[in-house]
Structure formats: structure tokens, C-alpha cells
Write a protein that holds these residues in place. Structure first.
Motif, short mmCIF file in Angstrom:
data_model
loop_
_atom_site.label_atom_id
_atom_site.label_comp_id
_atom_site.label_asym_id
_atom_site.label_seq_id
_atom_site.Cartn_x
_atom_site.Cartn_y
_atom_site.Cartn_z
N LEU A 145 -34.43 -11.47 -21.40
CA LEU A 145 -35.95 -12.34 -21.26
C LEU A 145 -37.14 -11.15 -20.50
O LEU A 145 -35.99 -10.57 -19.72
CB LEU A 145 -36.45 -13.76 -20.68
CG LEU A 145 -35.20 -14.21 -22.41
CD1 LEU A 145 -34.03 -14.17 -21.99
CD2 LEU A 145 -35.91 -16.23 -22.00
N HIS A 146 -38.09 -11.19 -21.00
CA HIS A 146 -39.02 -10.77 -19.69
C HIS A 146 -40.18 -11.81 -19.67
O HIS A 146 -40.73 -12.00 -21.01
CB HIS A 146 -39.28 -9.28 -19.90
CG HIS A 146 -40.30 -8.06 -18.61
ND1 HIS A 146 -40.79 -9.10 -18.49
CD2 HIS A 146 -39.30 -7.81 -18.02
CE1 HIS A 146 -41.56 -8.20 -17.39
NE2 HIS A 146 -40.62 -7.34 -16.92
N ALA A 167 -36.52 -2.52 -23.38
CA ALA A 167 -37.40 -3.78 -24.46
C ALA A 167 -37.77 -3.74 -25.70
O ALA A 167 -38.37 -4.70 -26.29
CB ALA A 167 -38.51 -3.59 -23.40
N ALA A 204 -33.48 -7.72 -26.52
CA ALA A 204 -34.51 -8.40 -26.22
C ALA A 204 -35.46 -9.32 -26.94
O ALA A 204 -35.35 -9.19 -27.97
CB ALA A 204 -35.52 -7.18 -26.10
N ILE A 221 -38.93 -10.66 -26.71
CA ILE A 221 -39.58 -11.11 -25.81
C ILE A 221 -40.69 -11.56 -26.27
O ILE A 221 -42.06 -12.19 -25.84
CB ILE A 221 -39.88 -9.73 -24.84
CG1 ILE A 221 -38.77 -9.33 -23.30
CG2 ILE A 221 -41.35 -9.74 -23.94
CD1 ILE A 221 -39.02 -7.82 -23.35
#
Lengths: 321, 185
Positions: free
Chosen positions: A265-266, A281, A286, A288
Motif C-alpha cells: 500500500l502507499h 508501484a 501494489a 494503491i
């Protein structure tokens, strides 16, 4: 089966004051709200006639837009106020701003502010509901909630997951909301980053500390990679961005060495090539963009729960229709 | 506090017979299964809709489209009852409702406010060719000019009574019960 609005209280200041049951209820409420954003007409009338002010004393694109979508999809009327760059500080001026808004008969304030504690301060002084959209280094509760919803979507439950928060924990309200929320729901939480970017005494929040990101990846099944807050890095916390990437960056090589499945996660916006590489990413681990999608549903759920009316009427009006 | 009195209004067989007749009436009104979409209102309308759809399939050899509708966000009394934290699923049948004959199915028709909310919600999803209202129990007490097209049973009730439709999926059995507060005659 209605619950009174005091179920969440008047304001959402952070996840620290909430119980596990309250957090779970927000996540559960967000589930049906996801579907509304998939409709051809992405709107339900539940907050019709409510006026919500988005009061942003700090730059924000994603959070503000996400709140605005949530508000509009619930049919609220919204006003955006960006006080960025002004000399507004917590104290009289903030309350005066809010009181002037209240004089125009608003119902809710969504506020981002550079000072920790600003949301609580405001909530105690005005009758409108206050939702914290990030206050200083303190909390960013809706981000914590959307992170948890995303983890639950992908792994089925929060309890028992091993979540490591990587990076600039010191300046991060996202980290704090994650730590409070995840530990309350039974996840194991760790942090990893340069010592200069970890708050002193972070272990007292009940989290493990990893000094090397390789160890963190070996331990965790979820990584929440924080943005290196470049605008807050004037104080010489790290030698250089390249150095940071070399030691703490989430790179494909590091991710490939993970012993099991890994969810990444970001909270965005990403510094590609600093805390996270583009390979990762945009890669299969990912989630996100799922976080971004879930953000709207979580904010709809929070607005809905806080907007509910007078609790003393709750019992009287129950019953079938 | 003393237990309220429960009176059995319809047992399992009675409910099954009523649903079978309601299914036939729906097909008759629609002149077949073509274009028919059956939408159950959360929560117990959903199970009734499944049963009616199964009855229609048994009688006609074709299954109507089935969906669910949660009308909580369209209610006019959020500020009176407070929010319900857990909302049910709204799932339109595949192909949506545009141009179809939509049958709204609910367990008990009382004030009509749930149906009003359901009509508003359906209008946001599209324009059905026509909408039927089908309820297992009509207990009177309307507060809006709304009437059902297909009814299982009409009963007279007082405002302090409640009618509960029980379904096996949620309650372990199929029945309809009238609940009176203790002390009432």
C-alpha cells in the motif's frame, strides 16, 4: 436496527479514541457504499440539504477530491476553502473562520490543518460535525480506515495480519492512524525506517521496529510504504534521496525476496524512485489504486454515520414501514 | 419486562400457498415471464423474491431476472431514526431495469414510505416499462397514496402491533406472526 449517531460521536478526530467495534462498523458501512460509485447515476439522496465545508489549510489534491466525491455522491452541498499560504494558525483565527462559516448555517466541516490537534480543538468549539482530514503529525483517520478496508478486501480480515509501515513515520499522521486502527483490530504492526525518521518511543505504541527493510519484508505480509515528505525534510533527517532509496526503497529485488505473498500500500502521492520503485508501484503486489477507490467509500460511510440525526429519536421511530 | 404476545397468522404451508398464488398473479399480469424483473427489498423481501422467482420458474419453465434493493439511503427519516451502520446490498438484475416490468417485493406493507423510497431509487437506475408492487402482508395504515398490485394477505392491525415475516434463511422458519404488546387486548 438503527444505532444512534452518538455511535461515532459528533466528530471524527482520529482512530485512537474509537473502539474496535466502531472501526469495524465504519468498514462494514463502507461496503455497500462502494457499489454506489459503480452506478450510472452515482448519487443517493441521503445527505440532501446538508452543507459541508471542506476547509483545507494545507495542500491536498487526493484527499480533498475524495471527500468532495463522497459528499456529492451523498447529495450534500459542498464548499471548498483553501487557506493555504495564509498565516492562519491554530487558535482564535481558526475558530473565527469556523464561526463565520457556522453563521452561514453549515452542518459539517472537513478540515486539514498543519497543527496536530487542530481538529479536536475545532470540534470542541463548534456544534457542526468535524471530520479530521489530517492534522499535523497527529492523525488522518479516513486514510487509516481506507488502508484497513483495502487490506480486508484483499486478505479477508485485519486480525492476525503483519503490517509494516515503512519510511517517514516521524512526520506521518497516516502512520499514526494506521497503528491505532490496525492494532485495535488485532493486526501485528511494525515500523521500519531510518532512526531519524522514527518517533522516539514508538515501541510504546505496541509496534515492533525493524532497522533494515529486508527484515521488514521477511516478517510482513503487508507493507504500507509512506511518502517521504520532501517538503518537511529541510531538517537534515536523511543524507540524500538516493541514499534513502538505496537503503529503504521498496525495490523489485527486495519484494521478490519476500518469503510469501506481499500486499503493498502507499497513501500517495508517490515519489517514484525514492521510497518506492515504479516496478513495484505498478506491479502485481501494489493495491494503491484500490486504496483510492476505497477512499471514497470510506468517506461516504463516515459522513453518513456522523450525519445521522438525534439519538433520542432513534428508539421512537424504529419499526417497520 | 413481560414478553409481548406472539400470534401465528400464517404457518409455513399458508405462506407457501400465498407465494405460489402471488407468483401466478405476477405472471398473469405481465402476460408471461418475458421482460420480468423481480426485486426484493432488503432484508426479508429478498428471500421472498427468491421464492417467488422459483415459483414462477416452476410454473412457467423460465426464470425471471432477480435483484435486490436497499432503500436505506432513500428514506425520508434518517434524522429521525439515526443511521443504520450496516446497509444491505443493492444489486440490479443483469441487464438492469430499463424497459422491463419490475416487480418490487416486500414482506409487509404499512405506511408506504419504504415503497416511496424504492420508487425513487428505481428512478435513479432507469425507466422501467412498468412497476408492480407485490407484498406478502398488507397491514393497512398507509401514510402515502400507495397501493399494492399483488397481496398475500390483508390484515387489520393496531399501531402498537407489529407484523413479522419470518424466513428460514434469517429466522430458521417460514411464518407470519402478529406481535402485540403485553396488556393489550
Amino acid at each position: 436496527m438503527s444505532l444512534p449517531s452518538t455511535f461515532l460521536g459528533k466528530d471524527l478526530v482520529g482512530l485512537e479514541p474509537l473502539t474496535a467495534a466502531q472501526i469495524r462498523a465504519i468498514l462494514d458501512t463502507a461496503e455497500p457504499f462502494k457499489e454506489i460509485s459503480e452506478r450510472a447515476i452515482k448519487k443517493v439522496p441521503v445527505l440532501r440539504g446538508k452543507t459541508i465545508v471542506n476547509l483545507f489549510f494545507e495542500a491536498s489534491t487526493r484527499t480533498r477530491i475524495s471527500f468532495e466525491f463522497a459528499e456529492k455522491r451523498l447529495s450534500a452541498d459542498t464548499v471548498n476553502i483553501a487557506a493555504q499560504g495564509s498565516s492562519v494558525q491554530k487558535g482564535e483565527t481558526l475558530v473565527d473562520t469556523a464561526r463565520n462559516l457556522e453563521a452561514m448555517r453549515i452542518d459539517m466541516v472537513v478540515m486539514r490543518h498543519p497543527s496536530s490537534g487542530a481538529a479536536k480543538f475545532l470540534g470542541e468549539r463548534i456544534p457542526s460535525n468535524v471530520i479530521n482530514a489530517g492534522d499535523g503529525r497527529h492523525e488522518h483517520p479516513t486514510q487509516g480506515l481506507l488502508d484497513m478496508l483495502t487490506i480486508r478486501d484483499h486478505l479477508g480480515r485485519i486480525e492476525g495480519q503483519r503490517v509494516c509501515i515503512v519510511g517517514d513515520v516521524l512526520h506521518s499522521r497516516v502512520a499514526r492512524s494506521n497503528i491505532w486502527g490496525l492494532t485495535k483490530l488485532g493486526a501485528e504492526v511494525a515500523v521500519c525506517g531510518p532512526r531519524s525518521l522514527l518517533p522516539r518511543g514508538v515501541e510504546e505504541l505496541g509496534v515492533q521496529v525493524f532497522n533494515r527493510v529486508e527484515q521488514a519484508i521477511e516478517w510482513a505480509n503487508v507493507l504500507n510504504v509512506l511518502r517521504l515528505q520532501l517538503e518537511r525534510m529541510q531538517g537534515g533527517f536523511i543524507p540524500s534521496l538516493r541514499e534513502y532509496n538505496r537503503i529503504f526503497g521498496i525495490t523489485r529485488e527486495r519484494v521478490e525476496r519476500a518469503p510469501g505473498a506481499l500486499l503493498i500500500l502507499h497513501p500517495g502521492p508517490m515519489n517514484r524512485g525514492v521510497e518506492i520503485d515504479s516496478d513495484v508501484a505498478d506491479g502485481p503486489h501494489a493495491v494503491i489504486l484500490d486504496q483510492v477507490t476505497n477512499g471514497v467509500a470510506i468517506r461516504m460511510a463516515v459522513l453518513y454515520l456522523l450525519a445521522g440525526g438525534a439519538p433520542e429519536k432513534a428508539e421512537a421511530a424504529k419499526g417497520e414501514s | 419486562m413481560p414478553e409481548p404476545q406472539r400470534q401465528l397468522l400464517m404457518d409455513e404451508r399458508a405462506v407457501e400457498r400465498a407465494l405460489a398464488r402471488m407468483a401466478r398473479e405476477i405472471v398473469e399480469r405481465n402476460a408471461g415471464v418475458a421482460g420480468l424483473a423481480v426485486l426484493g427489498i432488503q432484508r426479508r423481501g429478498v428471500q421472498l423474491a427468491d421464492r417467488i422467482a422459483a415459483e414462477i420458474e416452476r410454473a412457467e419453465g423460465a426464470r425471471p431476472a432477480v435483484g435486490t434493493l436497499d432503500i436505506t439511503l432513500y428514506r425520508d427519516d434518517l434524522t429521525a431514526i439515526g443511521p443504520r451502520p450496516v446497509l444491505g446490498e443493492t444489486r440490479l438484475p443483469p441487464g438492469g431495469i430499463e424497459g422491463r416490468s419490475v416487480v418490487i417485493i416486500d414482506d409487509v406493507l404499512y405506511t408506504g414510505r419504504t415503497v416511496r423510497a424504492a420508487l425513487d431509487e428505481l428512478a435513479d437506475f432507469g425507466r422501467p416499462a412498468r412497476i408492480f408492487l407485490c407484498v406478502l402482508i398488507d397491514r393497512g395504515g398507509r401514510e402515502l397514496p400507495i397501493q399494492p398490485d399483488v397481496v398475500g394477505r390483508v390484515i387489520d392491525t393496531a399501531a402498537d402491533q407489529r407484523v413479522e415475516v419470518l424466513v428460514p434463511e434469517l429466522d430458521g422458519r417460514l411464518a407470519v406472526e402478529l406481535i402485540r404488546p403485553t396488556g393489550a387486548t
